[in-house]
Design a protein around this motif. Sequence first.
Motif, PDB file in Angstrom:
ATOM      1  N   TYR C 485      62.742  37.236  50.705  1.00  0.00           N
ATOM      2  CA  TYR C 485      61.455  38.099  51.043  1.00  0.00           C
ATOM      3  C   TYR C 485      60.648  38.092  49.694  1.00  0.00           C
ATOM      4  CZ  TYR C 485      64.289  39.243  54.475  1.00  0.00           C
ATOM      5  OH  TYR C 485      65.308  39.123  55.801  1.00  0.00           O
ATOM      6  N   THR C 486      61.176  38.525  48.588  1.00  0.00           N
ATOM      7  CA  THR C 486      60.297  38.527  47.306  1.00  0.00           C
ATOM      8  C   THR C 486      61.185  38.337  46.137  1.00  0.00           C
ATOM      9  OG1 THR C 486      59.313  39.936  46.144  1.00  0.00           O
ATOM     10  CG2 THR C 486      60.662  40.804  47.593  1.00  0.00           C
ATOM     11  N   PRO C 487      60.438  37.595  45.072  1.00  0.00           N
ATOM     12  CA  PRO C 487      61.349  37.500  43.697  1.00  0.00           C
ATOM     13  C   PRO C 487      61.507  38.592  43.154  1.00  0.00           C
ATOM     14  CG  PRO C 487      59.221  36.592  43.529  1.00  0.00           C
ATOM     15  CD  PRO C 487      59.121  36.934  44.827  1.00  0.00           C
ATOM     16  N   ASN C 488      60.801  39.747  43.097  1.00  0.00           N
ATOM     17  CA  ASN C 488      60.743  40.855  42.524  1.00  0.00           C
ATOM     18  C   ASN C 488      61.588  41.980  43.265  1.00  0.00           C
ATOM     19  OD1 ASN C 488      60.443  43.190  41.034  1.00  0.00           O
ATOM     20  ND2 ASN C 488      58.086  42.960  40.602  1.00  0.00           N
ATOM     21  N   PRO C 489      62.682  42.353  42.896  1.00  0.00           N
ATOM     22  CA  PRO C 489      63.568  43.304  43.824  1.00  0.00           C
ATOM     23  C   PRO C 489      62.693  44.815  43.999  1.00  0.00           C
ATOM     24  CG  PRO C 489      64.610  42.968  41.785  1.00  0.00           C
ATOM     25  CD  PRO C 489      63.525  41.851  41.901  1.00  0.00           C
ATOM     26  N   ILE C 490      62.152  45.063  43.227  1.00  0.00           N
ATOM     27  CA  ILE C 490      61.240  46.464  43.489  1.00  0.00           C
ATOM     28  C   ILE C 490      59.949  46.530  43.807  1.00  0.00           C
ATOM     29  CG2 ILE C 490      62.997  47.566  41.862  1.00  0.00           C
ATOM     30  CD1 ILE C 490      60.268  47.420  39.929  1.00  0.00           C
ATOM     31  N   TYR C 553      55.289  54.235  43.227  1.00  0.00           N
ATOM     32  CA  TYR C 553      56.533  54.534  42.703  1.00  0.00           C
ATOM     33  C   TYR C 553      57.051  55.937  43.025  1.00  0.00           C
ATOM     34  CZ  TYR C 553      55.994  50.292  39.842  1.00  0.00           C
ATOM     35  OH  TYR C 553      55.858  48.988  39.701  1.00  0.00           O
ATOM     36  N   LYS C 554      56.173  56.581  43.227  1.00  0.00           N
ATOM     37  CA  LYS C 554      56.646  58.063  43.650  1.00  0.00           C
ATOM     38  C   LYS C 554      57.359  58.075  44.914  1.00  0.00           C
ATOM     39  CE  LYS C 554      52.929  61.066  42.097  1.00  0.00           C
ATOM     40  NZ  LYS C 554      52.189  59.811  41.355  1.00  0.00           N
ATOM     41  N   MET C 556      59.044  55.478  45.589  1.00  0.00           N
ATOM     42  CA  MET C 556      60.377  54.482  45.472  1.00  0.00           C
ATOM     43  C   MET C 556      61.403  55.676  45.012  1.00  0.00           C
ATOM     44  SD  MET C 556      60.742  51.478  43.042  1.00  0.00           S
ATOM     45  CE  MET C 556      59.660  50.730  43.462  1.00  0.00           C
ATOM     46  N   PHE C 557      60.878  56.461  43.782  1.00  0.00           N
ATOM     47  CA  PHE C 557      61.723  57.183  43.222  1.00  0.00           C
ATOM     48  C   PHE C 557      62.358  58.262  44.380  1.00  0.00           C
ATOM     49  CE2 PHE C 557      59.926  55.603  39.580  1.00  0.00           C
ATOM     50  CZ  PHE C 557      60.764  54.758  39.132  1.00  0.00           C
ATOM     51  N   ALA C 558      61.458  58.908  45.027  1.00  0.00           N
ATOM     52  CA  ALA C 558      61.853  59.918  45.879  1.00  0.00           C
ATOM     53  C   ALA C 558      62.852  59.338  47.112  1.00  0.00           C
ATOM     54  CB  ALA C 558      60.584  60.252  46.752  1.00  0.00           C
ATOM     55  N   SER C 559      62.565  58.291  47.423  1.00  0.00           N
ATOM     56  CA  SER C 559      63.442  57.605  48.592  1.00  0.00           C
ATOM     57  C   SER C 559      64.961  57.311  47.926  1.00  0.00           C
ATOM     58  CB  SER C 559      62.704  56.341  49.112  1.00  0.00           C
ATOM     59  OG  SER C 559      63.170  55.372  48.386  1.00  0.00           O
ATOM     60  N   LEU C 560      64.641  56.851  46.536  1.00  0.00           N
ATOM     61  CA  LEU C 560      66.165  56.672  45.820  1.00  0.00           C
ATOM     62  C   LEU C 560      66.899  57.616  45.850  1.00  0.00           C
ATOM     63  CD1 LEU C 560      65.549  53.875  43.055  1.00  0.00           C
ATOM     64  CD2 LEU C 560      66.994  53.964  45.073  1.00  0.00           C
ATOM     65  N   ALA C 561      66.214  59.053  45.578  1.00  0.00           N
ATOM     66  CA  ALA C 561      66.888  60.138  45.420  1.00  0.00           C
ATOM     67  C   ALA C 561      67.575  60.690  46.817  1.00  0.00           C
ATOM     68  CB  ALA C 561      65.724  61.259  44.783  1.00  0.00           C
TER      69      ALA C 561
END
Lengths: 103, 165, 701
Positions: C485-490, C553-554, C556-561
């Motif tokens: 889907y994308t070359p950049n995983p984040i 980014y907020k 992303m970090f929240a979901s990772l947490a």
Amino acid sequence: MLQVGLTHFLVVSAILFSLGVYGIVTRKNAVMVLMGIELVLNAANINFVAFSRFSGFGLGGQMTALFVIVLAAAEAAIALAIVLNIYKQFTNVNIDEIDHLKD
Amino acid sequence: MNYYDILFYLFAIITLASAWFVVTTRNVIYSAFFLLFTFFGVAGIYVLLAADFIAVVQIMVYVGGILILLLFGVMLTNKITNVDIKSGTANLLSASLLTGVLMGALVSVMIFTDWKVEPAEIQTTTIKTLGTMLLTDYVLFFELLGILLLIALIGAASIARREKE
Amino acid sequence: MSESLIINLSVAILFLPLLGFTVVVLLGKRFPKLYLFEVGIISIAFILSLIVMFAKLSYYPNNIVAQFTWITMGSAPSAGSFNIDLGISIDNITVMMLFVVNLISLLVHLFSIEYMHGDKRYTRYFSYLGIFTFSMLGIVLTNNLLMMYIFWELVGLSSYLLIGFWFEKKSAADASKKAFIVNRIGDIGMFIGILILFANYQTFTFDAIYAQIEAGNMPFGDSAWLTAAGILIFLGAVGKSAQFPLHVWLPDAMEGPTPVSALIHAATMVAAGVYLVTRIFVMLTADAMLTIAVVGAFTSFVAATIALTQNDIKKVLAYSTVSQLGYMVMSLGVGAYAFAFFHLVTHAFFKACMFLGSGSVIHAMHHEQDIRNMGGLKKKMPITYYTFLISTLAISGVPLTSGFLSKDGILAGTLAFGKLTGHWLIPLMAFTVAGMTAFYMFRLVLLTFHGEPRDHHKYDHAHESPKLMVAPLVILAALSVFIWYTPNPIAADSGWVLSSWIKTPTQVVPNETRFDFMKPDAAFETNSGQHAESHGTITHSTLYTETMHWAHYKAMFASLAVAGLGILLAFAFYFWKKLNADKLAEKIKPLYNFSLNKWYLDEVYDATAVNGTLNSGKGFSWFDQKIVDGAVNGSAYVTRVVSKISGWFDTYVVDGFVNFTALLSGFVGLLFRKLQTGKVQTYVAFVVFAVIVLLLLFKPF
């Protein structure tokens, strides 16, 4: 004789209708009764087409005649299926002998 | 007497005479064949009424379909040994009296009623108009008839196949 | 490749499965090998859809539309003349759906060859898969609401047939009926919505309707009706995509064969609701979108809490599906259109992988579905385990997976929505659900594949599934990795899917009925629109684009947490056994039971809808017995008194008269009985006689 007009067609149709009724009432064989019914339907159809031609209704009469023909085809198929079934049941198709409705 | 009138009387006579034989002949097969002439006569009358498409449909459906069906009906319901399949008749006298009166009454209605005659404009061919009408104003009936035919087909097959218990 | 070729190929893709269905259903009994024909047909359809997808995505940026007039209606006096058009419309979303549907359908066909082996209705099963694929492709390709509705009902039918495939089992027959009836409730709403639009615009075609809305033509002259139409059509999606409160049929639908659950009740059909909402997205007003967002968020929350405690492996997956569908719907509601569709695609792959994996497990365990009787299967079935693990990572939103990309996008969308409109409850629910998802999915994996086997007898007989069943798992697991889907995983935005394939369409509803952030910049006064063009994905407004950046980014970090927390908790409960799940369940018994019993929703429906009908019947019966009968008895008493008085009168005066009448009517009856011959012809003669009498009576001549 008069110029042929609407009345002539209607008279032909009336006579055809009466002949059909005669066939329905007198014949014993169920298939022959069906033939009588077809005559009656044809008489009705002549009326429809005649009025469509002479009375300024447009082609609505012809359309109805077309539908009647379709219905006649469906009716003939179903009626003959029933006749076949009756034949299986009573081994004859003389409808004056099939009067179990009375009992 | 012009050609139109002559043709009309010709077809009327064919129709009525053969219809007469249909309902009076004792032989079922003859009856069916006279029915053929009746249908042709009626088709001729349709042509005289400027209904060419109906005439063609009459021949195709009645002669090609219903008549064949009737013949099959005759053959399937008789033990066929020769073409001489008789059909009995009943209540001849009372029936002819009754239908005679009926015919008189109907014919007099037809003759003595003062019909409003307003000849429609005659089209060279009606097929196009009929086709358009079938798919516009009459589309619902058209579809319903299609369904009806399907049901009749299925019904006829299932009724005729039913086994005797 | 010309446009007409693409159209022809798409039509071929649509009708190939129908051909398969017809041939197999008609001749299947005589030639049991015909299921191979069906599989071959789907393979061809899949290859064609691959070709169409690449041709469309590479060469045609615009929509390709082909339509013809089906019915020319005569002009009705009030409405004027109009036509009913049928047709197909091919845009980027369509071709991607074509690919997804055909791919999963093909894999499920392959999987089923082994899984359904030996079933007594084996070919019948494949023909049902064919009719399902046909109807699903119809939904995908259509360009109008009428065909959408027709195919919508067709997928409902095929779903009914497949859920009840083992109809000898009462639970399966009941489940299929339940699915069908619950879906009808939603479809009534959809039907009314379609009728509102049709009554006003005299057309079913999407583009024509939207053009009229854009021209400021409101249904019945009021934008409230537009909101109503949007919500009503969405009701169809509520039924089909199993949104609260009509989600109850989907868990029961797991009575069907497991590959069917993978194809219909996880990947494709239930996504049709989401697809429908993407189709009507541009005509949704702010109120309608808010409704959709709330329904979606609530659904995903309810389903996630239920999934926490279920013990049937397929039930867990079913509730997880409901939850993820809620996610997609919520995402559409908050305006994150692209991410919703992206999640639809990624979810289709990893959820199909999970379902097929569970099918593989169930197959190996001889139709054992309770995860409390499994455990330790990792050693016996390594390939199933690893593919299942990859898709579990994807659904939990672990980086490097496709699920991480799409889920993160949705979470960012909700966060931005919360900031822009102040509806903070929606992002809150979304993040809670993300944590719960990670927890229950890892609970499922740990209980099934790790630890000690709890049913040794079944464990000893377990074995890895045959190659034909494992291959689909591997393909689907491979598709759950970010690289496709994308070359950049984040950053999902930088990939080709989001930057060029999925284009968020512009709303057509009037500006005053949109959310502020969905107004174009001309109507919304901000300083400059320089960012708006740089990102093809978000076209609403500069403010929205900026907020999405802020949220990225907020979120992303929240979901990772939260995902990490969920996974950690699952390990603590079920792997390290630091915490005891049973004791915890004991402590919060009411909550546990509430979740285990699915919020008692089935009971509520039984008590209200089902029993309501029964009780009203009982009520009427009570009314009959007490009130009506009471009245009758009372009048009976009065009558008795009166009758005593009239008794003597009767005996002497009336009876004499009655006896005489009886004699007379008996005599007349004898006379008329002769007429009742039972012969049809006699009756005809009577009719003719009556006609003659009428003619003479009225003398029309």
